[in-house]
Design a protein around this motif. Sequence first.
Motif, mmCIF file in Angstrom:
data_model
loop_
_atom_site.group_PDB
_atom_site.id
_atom_site.type_symbol
_atom_site.label_atom_id
_atom_site.label_comp_id
_atom_site.label_asym_id
_atom_site.label_seq_id
_atom_site.Cartn_x
_atom_site.Cartn_y
_atom_site.Cartn_z
ATOM 1 N N VAL A 9 -4.829 13.352 1.656
ATOM 2 C CA VAL A 9 -5.049 13.347 3.109
ATOM 3 C C VAL A 9 -4.557 14.665 3.684
ATOM 4 O O VAL A 9 -3.466 15.136 3.352
ATOM 5 N N ALA A 10 -5.359 15.252 4.573
ATOM 6 C CA ALA A 10 -4.968 16.473 5.270
ATOM 7 C C ALA A 10 -5.193 16.273 6.766
ATOM 8 O O ALA A 10 -6.261 15.787 7.166
ATOM 9 N N PRO A 11 -4.201 16.620 7.584
ATOM 10 C CA PRO A 11 -2.871 17.129 7.232
ATOM 11 C C PRO A 11 -1.981 16.032 6.676
ATOM 12 O O PRO A 11 -2.257 14.847 6.862
ATOM 13 N N GLU A 12 -0.880 16.436 6.051
ATOM 14 C CA GLU A 12 0.002 15.462 5.427
ATOM 15 C C GLU A 12 0.936 14.808 6.441
ATOM 16 O O GLU A 12 1.545 13.791 6.135
ATOM 17 N N ARG A 13 1.108 15.364 7.655
ATOM 18 C CA ARG A 13 1.874 14.771 8.747
ATOM 19 C C ARG A 13 1.310 15.305 10.067
ATOM 20 O O ARG A 13 0.554 16.287 10.085
ATOM 21 N N ALA A 14 1.676 14.656 11.189
ATOM 22 C CA ALA A 14 1.117 15.074 12.480
ATOM 23 C C ALA A 14 2.135 14.833 13.594
ATOM 24 O O ALA A 14 2.912 13.878 13.535
ATOM 25 N N PRO A 78 -0.957 1.487 28.653
ATOM 26 C CA PRO A 78 0.398 2.039 28.638
ATOM 27 C C PRO A 78 0.585 2.922 27.407
ATOM 28 O O PRO A 78 -0.063 2.704 26.375
ATOM 29 N N PRO A 79 1.447 3.912 27.471
ATOM 30 C CA PRO A 79 1.659 4.768 26.304
ATOM 31 C C PRO A 79 2.408 4.006 25.215
ATOM 32 O O PRO A 79 3.209 3.123 25.484
ATOM 33 N N ALA A 80 2.111 4.369 23.971
ATOM 34 C CA ALA A 80 2.819 3.744 22.854
ATOM 35 C C ALA A 80 4.268 4.213 22.841
ATOM 36 O O ALA A 80 4.561 5.344 23.232
ATOM 37 N N PRO A 81 5.194 3.355 22.421
ATOM 38 C CA PRO A 81 6.597 3.769 22.349
ATOM 39 C C PRO A 81 6.778 5.014 21.490
ATOM 40 O O PRO A 81 6.119 5.194 20.471
ATOM 41 N N ALA A 82 7.676 5.890 21.939
ATOM 42 C CA ALA A 82 7.930 7.121 21.189
ATOM 43 C C ALA A 82 8.620 6.798 19.871
ATOM 44 O O ALA A 82 9.283 5.774 19.716
ATOM 45 N N GLY A 83 8.414 7.699 18.891
ATOM 46 C CA GLY A 83 9.051 7.519 17.591
ATOM 47 C C GLY A 83 8.150 7.995 16.473
ATOM 48 O O GLY A 83 7.078 8.577 16.704
ATOM 49 N N THR A 84 8.587 7.762 15.231
ATOM 50 C CA THR A 84 7.820 8.163 14.051
ATOM 51 C C THR A 84 7.096 6.951 13.475
ATOM 52 O O THR A 84 7.728 5.936 13.168
ATOM 53 N N TYR A 85 5.793 7.080 13.348
ATOM 54 C CA TYR A 85 4.955 6.028 12.765
ATOM 55 C C TYR A 85 4.521 6.480 11.369
ATOM 56 O O TYR A 85 3.985 7.585 11.207
ATOM 57 N N VAL A 86 4.769 5.644 10.354
ATOM 58 C CA VAL A 86 4.301 5.932 8.995
ATOM 59 C C VAL A 86 2.944 5.264 8.842
ATOM 60 O O VAL A 86 2.832 4.043 8.707
ATOM 61 N N VAL A 87 1.896 6.084 8.917
ATOM 62 C CA VAL A 87 0.522 5.597 8.876
ATOM 63 C C VAL A 87 0.030 5.617 7.431
ATOM 64 O O VAL A 87 0.187 6.627 6.724
ATOM 65 N N GLY A 88 -0.548 4.532 7.012
ATOM 66 C CA GLY A 88 -1.096 4.462 5.653
ATOM 67 C C GLY A 88 -2.602 4.620 5.661
ATOM 68 O O GLY A 88 -3.310 3.873 6.343
ATOM 69 N N ALA A 89 -3.122 5.632 4.886
ATOM 70 C CA ALA A 89 -4.570 5.808 4.719
ATOM 71 C C ALA A 89 -4.977 5.023 3.476
ATOM 72 O O ALA A 89 -4.731 5.451 2.337
ATOM 73 N N LEU A 90 -5.565 3.831 3.680
ATOM 74 C CA LEU A 90 -5.929 2.931 2.585
ATOM 75 C C LEU A 90 -7.400 3.121 2.225
ATOM 76 O O LEU A 90 -8.282 2.868 3.047
ATOM 77 N N VAL A 91 -7.635 3.592 0.998
ATOM 78 C CA VAL A 91 -8.997 3.767 0.478
ATOM 79 C C VAL A 91 -9.214 2.711 -0.602
ATOM 80 O O VAL A 91 -8.396 2.559 -1.513
ATOM 81 N N ARG A 92 -10.331 1.971 -0.504
ATOM 82 C CA ARG A 92 -10.620 0.973 -1.540
ATOM 83 C C ARG A 92 -12.112 0.778 -1.692
ATOM 84 O O ARG A 92 -12.908 1.109 -0.793
ATOM 85 N N SER A 93 -12.446 0.206 -2.870
ATOM 86 C CA SER A 93 -13.848 -0.051 -3.203
ATOM 87 C C SER A 93 -14.361 -1.207 -2.361
ATOM 88 O O SER A 93 -13.641 -2.183 -2.121
ATOM 89 N N LYS A 94 -15.602 -1.100 -1.911
ATOM 90 C CA LYS A 94 -16.208 -2.149 -1.116
ATOM 91 C C LYS A 94 -16.502 -3.395 -1.947
ATOM 92 O O LYS A 94 -16.608 -4.492 -1.400
ATOM 93 N N VAL A 103 -2.233 6.297 0.843
ATOM 94 C CA VAL A 103 -1.435 7.507 0.997
ATOM 95 C C VAL A 103 -0.768 7.457 2.375
ATOM 96 O O VAL A 103 -1.438 7.227 3.392
ATOM 97 N N GLU A 104 0.547 7.684 2.440
ATOM 98 C CA GLU A 104 1.287 7.618 3.702
ATOM 99 C C GLU A 104 1.290 8.970 4.415
ATOM 100 O O GLU A 104 1.480 10.016 3.773
ATOM 101 N N VAL A 105 1.109 8.897 5.765
ATOM 102 C CA VAL A 105 1.103 10.092 6.607
ATOM 103 C C VAL A 105 2.010 9.839 7.809
ATOM 104 O O VAL A 105 1.711 8.982 8.642
ATOM 105 N N PRO A 106 3.167 10.553 7.920
ATOM 106 C CA PRO A 106 4.032 10.374 9.092
ATOM 107 C C PRO A 106 3.388 10.976 10.353
ATOM 108 O O PRO A 106 2.885 12.100 10.323
ATOM 109 N N VAL A 107 3.431 10.217 11.441
ATOM 110 C CA VAL A 107 2.948 10.680 12.747
ATOM 111 C C VAL A 107 4.114 10.553 13.736
ATOM 112 O O VAL A 107 4.589 9.442 14.006
#
Length: 472
Positions: A9-14, A78-94, A103-107
Motif C-alpha cells: 500500500v502506498a503511502p504507508e501512512r497518512a 460532525p468531525p471524527a474524534p482526533a487521534g491515530t487510526y490504524v486502517v487495514g487494507a484487506l485484499v481477498r479473492s472474490k 496491510v495496516e496503514v496508520p492515519v
Amino acid sequence: MTLPLRVTVAPERADAAPGDNLTFDVSVRNASDIVEHYGVELLGLPDGATVRTEPDVAKLRPTEAGTLTVRVTLPVHPPAPAGTYVVGALVRSKYRHDVSRCVEVPVDLAAVERITVQATPEVVTGGRAGQYTIEVANGGNAPVRLYLAATDPERRVTATFEPPSVDLPPGTAARALLTVQAPLPWNREKQRQLSITATPDLPGAAAGSGTASFVQKPRFASKFAKVAGIGAAVLILAAAVAVPTLLASRAKEKDPAPAPGSTAAVVVPTPPAAAPPSAAGPSAPPSAPASVAALPPAASAGASTAPTPAPANGGTTARDVDLTAPKDGVIPDDAFRAQGFLVSADPGAVAVSGCEGASGAAVVTDPDGVRFLTSSTADDPTKCHTVPLMLDFFVDAPAGAIKVTPVDPDALEMDVVYLDMTRSTEPTLAVTAAKAKAHLGIDFILIRPRSADGAATAPVALKAIRIAALGG
C-alpha cells in the motif's frame, strides 16, 4: 506456507484533518497458479468516512500484478474524534475467501477547534448590573477546557461567570451565567458592547467568541419618575382639599335662605366629634366644613409635599464614617455599602489626561504616613488621583446632611446632586440639613480638586465623612 497473494500500500501512512480526501494505491500480485479476482476494503476508518475503489475488482492471471486505487473522504460534520487510526487494507479473492491478506496503514487525524459562543438575550437594558445566559458549544473533534471572559472597549465593565470555566467533550455544549456591572452614566443612555470569549487551555489554540450589548439608563432617569410621583402626590392632596369644599358649597346652595327676621340658628360643627350638628344652639358665624377643618395646615410655598423616606438610625442623628478603614489598595465600589453609599472615580466629569478609563477608588498611604481615600485606576492604586471621586447614596436612603473631611481643606470642592435634580457647588465640602431637606435629600456628591488655569492643583484625598439621615 507461502500465500498465493502479495499486497503493498502506498503511502504507508497518512496525516489528515476532518473533511480531507485521501488516496491509497493498493498493489496486488497473484502468486497462485490460477486466475483470481481480487477486491479491497478498508477497515478501521472513522465513522462517517466514505470509500470508493477503482476498479472494484482486479482480475489477475498467475504471476500477474495490478493496482486498485482507493479514495477516502473523511467526515466534516460532525468531525471524527482526533487521534491515530490504524486502517487495514484487506485484499481477498472474490471466490476463495481463505485467500486474503491485510496491510495496516496508520492515519493520524488532527484535532480541530470549533468553539461557538452565544449570549441570551443579546441585549440587556438595566442600571448598574445585568445578566446573560452564555451557551458555549464544542463543535471540534477533541475535548477542551474553556475559560470564559468578557470585556468592553472602555474597560468599565466588570464581568463574573458562574462557572468560570467548562469542560466539553466533542459535540457537546454547556451554559454559564454571566453577570456584568458598570458605573451608571450621568445623564444619557450608555450602550456598552461586550466581547465574550471562550479560550481553550491548549497553547496557541484559537478562542471562540460572541457579542452582547449592555444598555444602561442614566442616573437622572429615576429622578424623572420621582418627579412624576411627587406631582401625583400634589394632585391627590389638592383633590383632598378641594372636593369637600366643593361639596359643602353645593349643599349650601340647596338650603333655602332664611326669611327676614327669622331666628333660625346657623349650624356649627363641633370638632373633633363627627355627630350631626345641633340646630338649637345660639347663632354663630359660619365655619369651614369639618373635612377641611380636620386637615393639617397647608404646606408653605415651595415646601415639598412628597413622602419622605423613613430616617435611618432613628432620626437625623449623624454618624461618622472612616473612609480609610479598608486596607491599602484598590477597593470595590461597594466597600461602604453598609454605610449607605457606593464609591468610584468618575473620569467623565473632568478630563484628566491618561485617566480616561479610571473608575476605581483606593486607600493609599503617602510618604509622610498619612492614609486617605482617593480615586485611581481599576488595577493600580498609585495612578489618577486627580480624577473626581463620587460617593453615591442609595436611592431609598438619601443623605440629609453631610460634612467631608479632606487631608487638605483648601484643595478640594464638591458638586452636590439632589433628588429633585438640582445641583450646587460647595467649597466647604458640607451641606446643611435644611438645604438637603429643601431639595428632597442628597443623591450623590462628586469631590474634585480645585483648579487653577484649568489644571488640577492637588489630588483628591479624603479622611472621613459625617452623614445625617434625611429628617422628617
